[in-house]
Design a protein around this motif. Sequence first.
Motif, PDB file in Angstrom:
ATOM      1  N   LYS A   1       0.968  -1.339   0.117  1.00  0.00           N
ATOM      2  CA  LYS A   1      -0.096  -0.019   0.009  1.00  0.00           C
ATOM      3  C   LYS A   1       0.878   1.205  -0.081  1.00  0.00           C
ATOM      4  CE  LYS A   1      -4.095   1.942   2.238  1.00  0.00           C
ATOM      5  NZ  LYS A   1      -5.017   1.985   3.449  1.00  0.00           N
ATOM      6  N   THR A   2       0.673   2.410  -0.922  1.00  0.00           N
ATOM      7  CA  THR A   2       1.142   3.400  -0.873  1.00  0.00           C
ATOM      8  C   THR A   2       0.169   4.604  -0.602  1.00  0.00           C
ATOM      9  OG1 THR A   2       0.664   3.144  -3.264  1.00  0.00           O
ATOM     10  CG2 THR A   2       2.894   2.522  -2.631  1.00  0.00           C
TER      11      THR A   2
ATOM     12  N   ARG B   1      -2.007   8.083  -5.129  1.00  0.00           N
ATOM     13  CA  ARG B   1      -2.313   7.454  -6.309  1.00  0.00           C
ATOM     14  C   ARG B   1      -1.541   8.338  -7.531  1.00  0.00           C
ATOM     15  NH1 ARG B   1      -7.635   4.852  -6.149  1.00  0.00           N
ATOM     16  NH2 ARG B   1      -7.831   5.122  -8.295  1.00  0.00           N
TER      17      ARG B   1
ATOM     18  N   GLU C   1      -3.623  -2.751  -7.477  1.00  0.00           N
ATOM     19  CA  GLU C   1      -4.418  -2.138  -6.285  1.00  0.00           C
ATOM     20  C   GLU C   1      -3.615  -1.094  -5.836  1.00  0.00           C
ATOM     21  OE1 GLU C   1      -6.115  -3.622  -1.862  1.00  0.00           O
ATOM     22  OE2 GLU C   1      -4.874  -5.150  -3.424  1.00  0.00           O
ATOM     23  N   HIS C   2      -2.160  -1.260  -6.080  1.00  0.00           N
ATOM     24  CA  HIS C   2      -1.454   0.022  -5.514  1.00  0.00           C
ATOM     25  C   HIS C   2      -0.167   0.298  -6.485  1.00  0.00           C
ATOM     26  CE1 HIS C   2      -2.884  -0.857  -1.704  1.00  0.00           C
ATOM     27  NE2 HIS C   2      -2.607  -2.060  -1.792  1.00  0.00           N
TER      28      HIS C   2
ATOM     29  N   GLN D   1      -6.874   1.363 -11.835  1.00  0.00           N
ATOM     30  CA  GLN D   1      -6.762   1.149 -10.707  1.00  0.00           C
ATOM     31  C   GLN D   1      -8.176   1.507  -9.910  1.00  0.00           C
ATOM     32  OE1 GLN D   1      -4.439   4.250  -8.326  1.00  0.00           O
ATOM     33  NE2 GLN D   1      -4.136   2.778  -6.675  1.00  0.00           N
TER      34      GLN D   1
END
Length: 395
Positions: free
Chosen positions: A166-167, A170, A204-205, A242
């Motif tokens: 996870k980051t 976006r 997702e990330h 995304q």
Amino acid sequence: MYKAYKERWFDILLLICLLSSMIYIHSHNTIGIERLRSLAFDKYNKIFPRPSPSPALYPMHEIDGVVIIDIDEASLQKKGQWPWPRDKVAKMVDNLHELGAKSIVFDMVFAEDDRTSPTKILDILPTDKQEEFKTWPEIKNHDDIFAKAISNAGNVVTAFVGSDQKTPQRPLIKARFFNRPHQNKQDASKEYKSNPMDFVTTQEHFATNLPILSSAAAGNGSFTATPEQDGIIRSVPLLLGQKQDNSDKIDIYPSLPLEAIRVAIGDYAIETTSYSNPVPEGYGITKIHLGTTPKFYTNKATGKKERISARYDIPTNQKGYIPVYYSGHKQSRYIPAWRILDGDITPDRIKNKIALIGTSSIGLLDLRSSPLDAVLPGVEIHAEIIEQILSGTYL
């Protein structure tokens, strides 16, 4: 000569045998079809590699091809270990802009603050000393300097890449996307319903740049490319998606090669052709279009303004992937980064070219494999894709 001729015919016969085997296996639903398809792809690419592009591929867009600014071993020896201070990277952007690069494209992510910035060094000093040194004019933030260089150039493309973790941010979308409506040939009053969001591969990330950097850039593209089981990259997604937060909608992102060309031709939009139901024209995403915005240029022969008719219609698979048509590694594409920093380069090597900034250094771990090269810097795969789009040469 006879030997070479004989070997070429043997390769062609082998390719025909592979294709025949694929047809037979496909009809029997044998799981070996994918492997045979890969072998046929590789053999065809080896027998008929993509011809090297000629200069001035699209004179009306004044793009003279691609050049790779290589953070190679020699550059690391001369300028120090990577990552370099961002004020040094900013100087590289300034110099490439002055040399006339059509677009300046980073095949890397600057996800964290530059720890070498004088402002960062202040943080480790006692509080009383921090206040004293803050007044010094030399105390500058390297990321601010880098962002200013990106903004001043006006043609820089930053990058992002898919991540398993996870980051915090976006990717920032710079291009506008349009999907073309299509008439139903059986009933002209109806249009085919289509939405490319239904077909793009989603992540997702994504690992992204510092917001100050991506906000200053003219373009922002993904360099995500996943090799197949044998480690070879045969196709690359030109579009990725995304899911939006708390929504079923999907944000669509362009690839780095698409953004490199879009910024180089001064366009703002990317168009897609897609079909949500199987029709004679295809299914899923069938084409991606660049250069559709009307533009004008001055004809040097007549001195009159004329409309640019050159555009790029890129065939893809239903998910928006492009099969990479390799021409093979060419050292002539490369210029060591230290020469850009030192001004040791003539303008003709850069002017009107798309400048990709990447690395061939073994220690920086961006080495891939193609059907033609067991070891190939990842940045050269982007160069191959850009060249095949500019020249309209597809598999």
